[in-house]
Motif scaffolding. Sequence first.
Motif, PDB file in Angstrom:
ATOM      1  N   PHE A   1      -6.619  11.033  -4.728  1.00  0.00           N
ATOM      2  CA  PHE A   1      -6.327   9.787  -5.433  1.00  0.00           C
ATOM      3  C   PHE A   1      -5.219  10.060  -6.449  1.00  0.00           C
ATOM      4  CE2 PHE A   1     -10.487   8.788  -3.864  1.00  0.00           C
ATOM      5  CZ  PHE A   1     -10.572   7.408  -3.809  1.00  0.00           C
ATOM      6  N   MET A   2      -4.250   9.180  -6.544  1.00  0.00           N
ATOM      7  CA  MET A   2      -3.211   9.288  -7.561  1.00  0.00           C
ATOM      8  C   MET A   2      -3.345   8.115  -8.529  1.00  0.00           C
ATOM      9  SD  MET A   2      -1.446  12.059  -6.925  1.00  0.00           S
ATOM     10  CE  MET A   2       0.089  11.843  -7.830  1.00  0.00           C
ATOM     11  N   VAL A   3      -3.562   8.423  -9.793  1.00  0.00           N
ATOM     12  CA  VAL A   3      -3.667   7.404 -10.834  1.00  0.00           C
ATOM     13  C   VAL A   3      -2.442   7.539 -11.726  1.00  0.00           C
ATOM     14  CG1 VAL A   3      -5.044   6.478 -12.727  1.00  0.00           C
ATOM     15  CG2 VAL A   3      -6.178   7.514 -10.741  1.00  0.00           C
ATOM     16  N   SER A   4      -1.531   6.587 -11.630  1.00  0.00           N
ATOM     17  CA  SER A   4      -0.294   6.657 -12.408  1.00  0.00           C
ATOM     18  C   SER A   4      -0.402   5.759 -13.635  1.00  0.00           C
ATOM     19  CB  SER A   4       0.900   6.236 -11.549  1.00  0.00           C
ATOM     20  OG  SER A   4       0.756   4.896 -11.127  1.00  0.00           O
ATOM     21  N   VAL A   5       0.044   6.293 -14.755  1.00  0.00           N
ATOM     22  CA  VAL A   5       0.023   5.558 -16.019  1.00  0.00           C
ATOM     23  C   VAL A   5       1.436   5.596 -16.599  1.00  0.00           C
ATOM     24  CG1 VAL A   5      -1.115   5.294 -18.249  1.00  0.00           C
ATOM     25  CG2 VAL A   5      -2.342   6.367 -16.354  1.00  0.00           C
ATOM     26  N   SER A   6       1.879   4.463 -17.132  1.00  0.00           N
ATOM     27  CA  SER A   6       3.219   4.391 -17.720  1.00  0.00           C
ATOM     28  C   SER A   6       4.280   4.854 -16.721  1.00  0.00           C
ATOM     29  CB  SER A   6       3.296   5.236 -19.000  1.00  0.00           C
ATOM     30  OG  SER A   6       2.338   4.825 -19.931  1.00  0.00           O
ATOM     31  N   LYS A   7       4.467   4.082 -15.681  1.00  0.00           N
ATOM     32  CA  LYS A   7       5.459   4.434 -14.668  1.00  0.00           C
ATOM     33  C   LYS A   7       6.857   4.546 -15.273  1.00  0.00           C
ATOM     34  CE  LYS A   7       3.167   2.547 -10.558  1.00  0.00           C
ATOM     35  NZ  LYS A   7       3.289   1.582  -9.435  1.00  0.00           N
ATOM     36  N   PRO A   8       7.741   5.302 -14.609  1.00  0.00           N
ATOM     37  CA  PRO A   8       9.104   5.465 -15.149  1.00  0.00           C
ATOM     38  C   PRO A   8       9.807   4.126 -15.331  1.00  0.00           C
ATOM     39  CG  PRO A   8       8.704   6.980 -13.333  1.00  0.00           C
ATOM     40  CD  PRO A   8       7.544   6.050 -13.362  1.00  0.00           C
TER      41      PRO A   8
END
Length: 548
Positions: free
Chosen positions: A298-305
């Motif tokens: 699972f990939m949890v991304s926060v504050s994308k570029p």
Amino acid sequence: MSHLYFLLPLTGLLFFIPSYSSRSNGLYPVSCETRGSDLKQDEVLVLCPPDCLQVRPSVFGSDVYAAISSICGAAVHRGILGPSGGPVRLQKQQGRRSYVSSYANGIHSQALHQWTASFHLSKTVDAPLELTNSARATAQPAATRPEKKAMKSSVKQGENKDCQMDIAIIMDSSSNIGQRRFNLQKNFVTKLAAMLRVGPTGPHLGLIQTSDSPRTEFLLTNFTKPKELLFAIKELKYLGGDTNTGKAIMHAAEVFFTPGNGVRRGHPRVMMVLIDGWPSDDVERAAMLARESGINVFMVSVSKPAAEELSMVQDKDFLKKAVCKDNGFFSYSIPSWFSNNKHVRPLAQRLCSLDDLLCSKTCYNSVNIGFLIDGSSSVGWQNFQLVLDFLAGIAQSFDISDVGAHIGAVQFTYEQRVEFGLLDHSNKEDAVRALRRISYMNGGTATGSAISYATQNLFRQAARGRNYLIVITDGQSYDDVQGPAMAAQRQGITIFSVGVAWAPMKELLDMASEPKDKHTFFTREFVNLSEFIQPLVRGICQAFTENN
């Protein structure tokens, strides 16, 4: 009137529930997401809030529902609850081997292979007289309750036995996230861990930090008590350095998820990767290794570029290339660390969704194997023991558990006998022991009738691509084998035929699935059966891969 506070599992919401302790028909307000397994009573009146159809609750089964189903969602599906909510009666029942999917009243219930408990719902006309608009209002979540109180209540809950996963959390501890956002990330992981409710037979959780080099903070078996686990997370120290997420994923796949580090056989492996911004290294190759090892990434991304930062991102599709499967289920986006509380519950539900964890479903932990054993007089007691040794060797190759692979056995002569069913033994040791204890029947040979019997009594659940029947016989059948074999194959059962001594090759080919040459084995001597163990295991795995 006294009042009680409850934290319902996997909801993360605190509810204000009136206690009708003086009445036998007390009414318990619940949320749209409350599951049957969340309630302890065998029979209880519950009050559902309005508009549950809008939250798309998870429902498994029809008429009788798996205990992990939303109570209110099931009530809407069954047609005994309308948009305005209201009371329904829940009665718990035993688990079933299959739950049928259907569409009704705006809800599409899902099929489920099996579950340990069920419930049935009915209309009720004897709700408490105290039921008023104010009582209905209490069924709504008290979202203003302090998070700390909710977490403490969650810790007091028992372990979550419906979520028997081995979970590695990879936290971003790089310079990119910074100390302040790292602390917010740590609080988020603490809440998630509290909601998962670890325990000896529930989920196990370990943690790795991403920096220049990955750092294992604790293993899966280090903390199986919630309070100890939450304290360990709170004590984590910020590292700084590069965001070498690929190195951390590789480390988890090669070092962390090993039997020596506490991985349980037959339990799904889950890796949740938190990343603030973007990685400093390549994640594609590492994630491929993890997926091939049966790990659900699972990939949890926060504050994308931001748009002006995209030029610094080496691979703009790194999220899609890293996840277990690019179907939207394994990717999760949180806009900011400052608004992460509402994401705890849905993320915990995904991590515990057994039927959706596609990468963990390898042939070794997902197949149902039935052994159809010739017990005719021509075999003889000594050769019969060699047959059992052969079958035990096949069983030893698979991860047999209550959430993994299953084996069952039927012995036949003119008659048939179920020696043990697919769900009778929840670990490899007990299953192999049961195989070796089978007593020799001694009689005639009616293989066709035995195939029909096994189809009806061993494989009660249709699981196309996961059901396999190994037929072993030493002679000619007194009845037709082709018709019963074709009927079994139409039901999704793949048949391997193993002949010994005087077994006719034509009958072996008639029984076997296509392609015939890959599903048929023959030897003149019983002592040579052991040579077929690995080819049969490879054949099952190849068929599983092709069908799934």
